[in-house]
Design a protein around this motif. Sequence first.
Motif, PDB file in Angstrom:
ATOM      1  N   VAL A  51      43.217  39.895   8.902  1.00 25.04           N
ATOM      2  CA  VAL A  51      43.783  38.561   8.652  1.00 25.04           C
ATOM      3  C   VAL A  51      42.713  37.651   8.058  1.00 25.04           C
ATOM      4  CG1 VAL A  51      44.868  36.542   9.717  1.00 25.04           C
ATOM      5  CG2 VAL A  51      45.517  38.838  10.467  1.00 25.04           C
ATOM      6  N   PHE A  54      42.382  38.457   4.492  1.00 21.92           N
ATOM      7  CA  PHE A  54      43.554  37.996   3.748  1.00 21.92           C
ATOM      8  C   PHE A  54      43.403  36.525   3.358  1.00 21.92           C
ATOM      9  CE2 PHE A  54      47.867  36.129   3.727  1.00 21.92           C
ATOM     10  CZ  PHE A  54      48.489  36.932   2.777  1.00 21.92           C
ATOM     11  N   PHE A  55      42.896  35.705   4.303  1.00 27.07           N
ATOM     12  CA  PHE A  55      42.752  34.267   4.049  1.00 27.07           C
ATOM     13  C   PHE A  55      41.360  33.892   3.533  1.00 27.07           C
ATOM     14  CE2 PHE A  55      46.340  34.091   7.071  1.00 27.07           C
ATOM     15  CZ  PHE A  55      47.174  33.223   6.397  1.00 27.07           C
ATOM     16  N   VAL A  71      49.613  31.100  14.168  1.00 26.06           N
ATOM     17  CA  VAL A  71      50.049  32.389  13.625  1.00 26.06           C
ATOM     18  C   VAL A  71      50.517  33.210  14.814  1.00 26.06           C
ATOM     19  CG1 VAL A  71      49.384  34.447  12.348  1.00 26.06           C
ATOM     20  CG2 VAL A  71      48.298  32.279  11.824  1.00 26.06           C
ATOM     21  N   VAL A  88      51.960  36.849   9.435  1.00 20.70           N
ATOM     22  CA  VAL A  88      50.846  36.308   8.646  1.00 20.70           C
ATOM     23  C   VAL A  88      51.373  35.791   7.309  1.00 20.70           C
ATOM     24  CG1 VAL A  88      48.662  36.863   7.509  1.00 20.70           C
ATOM     25  CG2 VAL A  88      49.180  37.844   9.755  1.00 20.70           C
ATOM     26  N   GLU A  89      52.234  36.566   6.677  1.00 21.49           N
ATOM     27  CA  GLU A  89      52.797  36.142   5.393  1.00 21.49           C
ATOM     28  C   GLU A  89      53.666  34.901   5.553  1.00 21.49           C
ATOM     29  OE1 GLU A  89      54.667  39.821   4.360  1.00 21.49           O
ATOM     30  OE2 GLU A  89      52.779  40.725   3.729  1.00 21.49           O
ATOM     31  N   TYR A  92      51.323  32.002   5.886  1.00 21.30           N
ATOM     32  CA  TYR A  92      50.733  31.740   4.575  1.00 21.30           C
ATOM     33  C   TYR A  92      51.713  30.979   3.684  1.00 21.30           C
ATOM     34  CZ  TYR A  92      48.748  32.679  -0.052  1.00 21.30           C
ATOM     35  OH  TYR A  92      48.246  32.535  -1.319  1.00 21.30           O
ATOM     36  N   ASN A  93      52.954  31.441   3.640  1.00 22.64           N
ATOM     37  CA  ASN A  93      53.967  30.773   2.809  1.00 22.64           C
ATOM     38  C   ASN A  93      54.237  29.367   3.315  1.00 22.64           C
ATOM     39  OD1 ASN A  93      54.247  32.985   1.112  1.00 22.64           O
ATOM     40  ND2 ASN A  93      55.846  33.902   2.378  1.00 22.64           N
ATOM     41  N   LEU A  95      52.108  27.332   4.534  1.00 26.61           N
ATOM     42  CA  LEU A  95      51.007  26.440   4.132  1.00 26.61           C
ATOM     43  C   LEU A  95      51.305  25.742   2.821  1.00 26.61           C
ATOM     44  CD1 LEU A  95      47.901  28.675   4.931  1.00 26.61           C
ATOM     45  CD2 LEU A  95      48.705  26.676   6.208  1.00 26.61           C
TER      46      LEU A  95
END
Length: 98
Positions: A51, A54-55, A71, A88-89, A92-93, A95
């Motif tokens: 994770v 990923f970020f 999360v 997680v996705e 992210y979306n 944000l």
Amino acid sequence: MTPIANKDNLALVDIARLENQEQINAEILMQLKQIKSGMLSLRKPWNVKQVANFFSIGEATVRKWAKEGKVKAFKLGGKDWLFKPESVEEFYNGLFAE
């Protein structure tokens, strides 16, 4: 020497096999329904490091987000956090949704 299977107990063995197969089929059907509804994922959970990568952030931040509930995450056996990739996705979306 006693035979393992004879004509008297062969039917019982076949019935037990069929009952076991029906139980397995029911479990598979339940899992397929969970996958379709989104309750179960075929993708493996991500660990903190994945994770963070990923970020492009530090692992401490990921643990903080998990602890704060930003999360969705879970622990197995009190070990480090694990994350469903979909969660997680979704985070992210979110944000960029504002």
